[in-house]
Design a protein around this motif. Structure first.
Motif, PDB file in Angstrom:
ATOM      1  N   GLU A 166     -13.779 -18.789  57.935  1.00  0.00           N
ATOM      2  CA  GLU A 166     -14.540 -19.263  56.785  1.00  0.00           C
ATOM      3  C   GLU A 166     -15.500 -18.193  56.285  1.00  0.00           C
ATOM      4  N   LYS A 167     -16.147 -17.520  57.234  1.00  0.00           N
ATOM      5  CA  LYS A 167     -17.066 -16.458  56.817  1.00  0.00           C
ATOM      6  C   LYS A 167     -16.322 -15.367  56.071  1.00  0.00           C
ATOM      7  N   ARG A 168     -15.143 -15.012  56.600  1.00  0.00           N
ATOM      8  CA  ARG A 168     -14.340 -13.977  55.939  1.00  0.00           C
ATOM      9  C   ARG A 168     -13.918 -14.423  54.551  1.00  0.00           C
ATOM     10  N   SER A 169     -13.533 -15.678  54.420  1.00  0.00           N
ATOM     11  CA  SER A 169     -13.053 -16.147  53.118  1.00  0.00           C
ATOM     12  C   SER A 169     -14.186 -16.246  52.108  1.00  0.00           C
ATOM     13  N   ARG A 170     -15.420 -16.414  52.572  1.00  0.00           N
ATOM     14  CA  ARG A 170     -16.558 -16.500  51.644  1.00  0.00           C
ATOM     15  C   ARG A 170     -16.825 -15.174  50.965  1.00  0.00           C
ATOM     16  N   THR A 171     -16.788 -14.108  51.739  1.00  0.00           N
ATOM     17  CA  THR A 171     -17.093 -12.785  51.175  1.00  0.00           C
ATOM     18  C   THR A 171     -15.873 -11.897  51.333  1.00  0.00           C
ATOM     19  N   PRO A 172     -15.061 -11.774  50.261  1.00  0.00           N
ATOM     20  CA  PRO A 172     -13.886 -10.916  50.370  1.00  0.00           C
ATOM     21  C   PRO A 172     -14.308  -9.453  50.482  1.00  0.00           C
ATOM     22  N   PRO A 173     -13.512  -8.654  51.156  1.00  0.00           N
ATOM     23  CA  PRO A 173     -13.878  -7.233  51.299  1.00  0.00           C
ATOM     24  C   PRO A 173     -13.851  -6.557  49.943  1.00  0.00           C
ATOM     25  N   ARG A 174     -14.810  -5.698  49.726  1.00  0.00           N
ATOM     26  CA  ARG A 174     -14.893  -4.992  48.439  1.00  0.00           C
ATOM     27  C   ARG A 174     -14.005  -3.773  48.464  1.00  0.00           C
ATOM     28  N   SER A 175     -13.267  -3.588  47.386  1.00  0.00           N
ATOM     29  CA  SER A 175     -12.470  -2.373  47.299  1.00  0.00           C
ATOM     30  C   SER A 175     -13.339  -1.244  46.779  1.00  0.00           C
ATOM     31  N   TYR A 176     -12.867  -0.053  46.974  1.00  0.00           N
ATOM     32  CA  TYR A 176     -13.652   1.125  46.572  1.00  0.00           C
ATOM     33  C   TYR A 176     -13.911   1.129  45.074  1.00  0.00           C
ATOM     34  N   SER A 177     -12.885   0.821  44.283  1.00  0.00           N
ATOM     35  CA  SER A 177     -13.047   0.900  42.824  1.00  0.00           C
ATOM     36  C   SER A 177     -14.004  -0.165  42.311  1.00  0.00           C
ATOM     37  N   SER A 178     -13.960  -1.367  42.901  1.00  0.00           N
ATOM     38  CA  SER A 178     -14.867  -2.413  42.395  1.00  0.00           C
ATOM     39  C   SER A 178     -16.312  -2.080  42.720  1.00  0.00           C
ATOM     40  N   ARG A 237     -21.193 -15.909  35.331  1.00  0.00           N
ATOM     41  CA  ARG A 237     -21.225 -15.549  36.755  1.00  0.00           C
ATOM     42  C   ARG A 237     -21.992 -16.601  37.553  1.00  0.00           C
ATOM     43  N   ASP A 238     -23.137 -17.027  37.006  1.00  0.00           N
ATOM     44  CA  ASP A 238     -23.924 -18.040  37.700  1.00  0.00           C
ATOM     45  C   ASP A 238     -23.125 -19.337  37.867  1.00  0.00           C
ATOM     46  N   LYS A 239     -22.403 -19.723  36.824  1.00  0.00           N
ATOM     47  CA  LYS A 239     -21.572 -20.926  36.914  1.00  0.00           C
ATOM     48  C   LYS A 239     -20.526 -20.764  38.009  1.00  0.00           C
ATOM     49  N   ASP A 240     -19.868 -19.592  38.027  1.00  0.00           N
ATOM     50  CA  ASP A 240     -18.845 -19.338  39.042  1.00  0.00           C
ATOM     51  C   ASP A 240     -19.454 -19.388  40.444  1.00  0.00           C
ATOM     52  N   ARG A 241     -20.630 -18.799  40.597  1.00  0.00           N
ATOM     53  CA  ARG A 241     -21.299 -18.824  41.901  1.00  0.00           C
ATOM     54  C   ARG A 241     -21.592 -20.260  42.324  1.00  0.00           C
ATOM     55  N   GLY A 242     -22.080 -21.053  41.366  1.00  0.00           N
ATOM     56  CA  GLY A 242     -22.363 -22.453  41.666  1.00  0.00           C
ATOM     57  C   GLY A 242     -21.111 -23.191  42.110  1.00  0.00           C
ATOM     58  N   LYS A 243     -20.004 -22.945  41.414  1.00  0.00           N
ATOM     59  CA  LYS A 243     -18.739 -23.587  41.787  1.00  0.00           C
ATOM     60  C   LYS A 243     -18.315 -23.149  43.183  1.00  0.00           C
ATOM     61  N   ASN A 244     -18.432 -21.839  43.447  1.00  0.00           N
ATOM     62  CA  ASN A 244     -18.042 -21.331  44.768  1.00  0.00           C
ATOM     63  C   ASN A 244     -18.909 -21.944  45.860  1.00  0.00           C
ATOM     64  N   LYS A 245     -20.209 -22.072  45.588  1.00  0.00           N
ATOM     65  CA  LYS A 245     -21.098 -22.672  46.586  1.00  0.00           C
ATOM     66  C   LYS A 245     -20.684 -24.115  46.857  1.00  0.00           C
ATOM     67  N   GLU A 246     -20.354 -24.843  45.789  1.00  0.00           N
ATOM     68  CA  GLU A 246     -19.919 -26.229  45.962  1.00  0.00           C
ATOM     69  C   GLU A 246     -18.651 -26.288  46.813  1.00  0.00           C
ATOM     70  N   LYS A 247     -17.714 -25.386  46.544  1.00  0.00           N
ATOM     71  CA  LYS A 247     -16.467 -25.356  47.324  1.00  0.00           C
ATOM     72  C   LYS A 247     -16.767 -25.067  48.785  1.00  0.00           C
ATOM     73  N   GLU A 248     -17.666 -24.106  49.028  1.00  0.00           N
ATOM     74  CA  GLU A 248     -18.020 -23.767  50.409  1.00  0.00           C
ATOM     75  C   GLU A 248     -18.671 -24.953  51.102  1.00  0.00           C
ATOM     76  N   LYS A 249     -19.570 -25.625  50.410  1.00  0.00           N
ATOM     77  CA  LYS A 249     -20.212 -26.795  50.996  1.00  0.00           C
ATOM     78  C   LYS A 249     -19.175 -27.847  51.362  1.00  0.00           C
ATOM     79  N   GLU A 250     -18.212 -28.054  50.447  1.00  0.00           N
ATOM     80  CA  GLU A 250     -17.162 -29.039  50.697  1.00  0.00           C
ATOM     81  C   GLU A 250     -16.343 -28.628  51.919  1.00  0.00           C
ATOM     82  N   LYS A 251     -16.009 -27.346  52.035  1.00  0.00           N
ATOM     83  CA  LYS A 251     -15.260 -26.867  53.203  1.00  0.00           C
ATOM     84  C   LYS A 251     -16.064 -27.077  54.482  1.00  0.00           C
ATOM     85  N   ASP A 252     -17.357 -26.768  54.406  1.00  0.00           N
ATOM     86  CA  ASP A 252     -18.219 -26.963  55.575  1.00  0.00           C
ATOM     87  C   ASP A 252     -18.239 -28.438  55.988  1.00  0.00           C
TER      88      ASP A 252
END
Length: 174
Positions: free
Chosen positions: A153-165, A77-92
């Motif tokens: 961009e803000k919306r794409s960073r945090t997808p809406p959570r579904s009830y089951s998740s 999970r930490d690795k995935d978060r790091g990758k996502n942060k890098e992607k967000e930084k690149e988009k920014d």
């Protein structure tokens, strides 16, 4: 007559000795039987204790496996978060670069307009007012576009959570 009495007494003593011996043998057998039963009970107790210890060891192994699994999951999970942060930084960065380009283009356009204005002062103030209105409209549109992009961009960073998740995450945290 005395001999008969002596013989009877001897016979009685012999019988008493036999009875005593039988009783001693019986007691010894009972004692041996009790000892054997006690040994069997001890063996059973030891077997039960060994089984319990084995079960405890197995539980510990299982817990250790789960801990390792959880650590691996957290690491992933930490690795995935790091990758996502890098992607967000690149988009920014890309968005900032695009905004800079737009700003440069609008500045060039403004300079061109100013040159045209200087050349066309003779045409009149009406055209100047119209060009100012047009510039203001363009700036507003550009600001709107920037705001819309930021919102997306803000919306794409945090997808809406579904009830089951969200339910799943709650149950796993328990």
């Amino acid at each position: 007559h005395r001999d008969k009495k002596r013989d009877k007494e001897k016979v009685k003593e012999k019988e008493k000795a036999k009875v005593k011996e039988r009783d001693q043998d019986k007691e010894e057998r009972n004692w041996n039987r009790d000892k054997e039963k006690e040994r069997q009970r001890d063996k059973e107790r030891n077997r039960d204790k060994d089984k319990e210890k084995d079960q405890e060891r197995e539980k510990e192994r299982h817990k250790d496996r789960e801990r390792v699994r959880d650590k691996d999951r957290d690491r992933d999970r930490d690795k995935d978060r790091g990758k996502n942060k890098e992607k967000e930084k690149e988009k920014d960065r890309e968005a900032v670069d695009q905004n800079k380009e737009k700003d440069d283009v609008t500045k060039e356009g403004e300079k061109d307009r100013e040159k045209i204005k200087e050349g066309d002062k003779d045409r009149g103030e009406k055209e100047d007012k119209e060009t100012e209105k047009d510039e203001k409209k363009e700036k507003k549109e550009q600001e709107k576009e920037r705001d819309d992009k930021k919102k997306k961009e803000k919306r794409s960073r945090t997808p809406p959570r579904s009830y089951s998740s969200s339910r799943r995450s709650r149950s796993s945290s328990r």
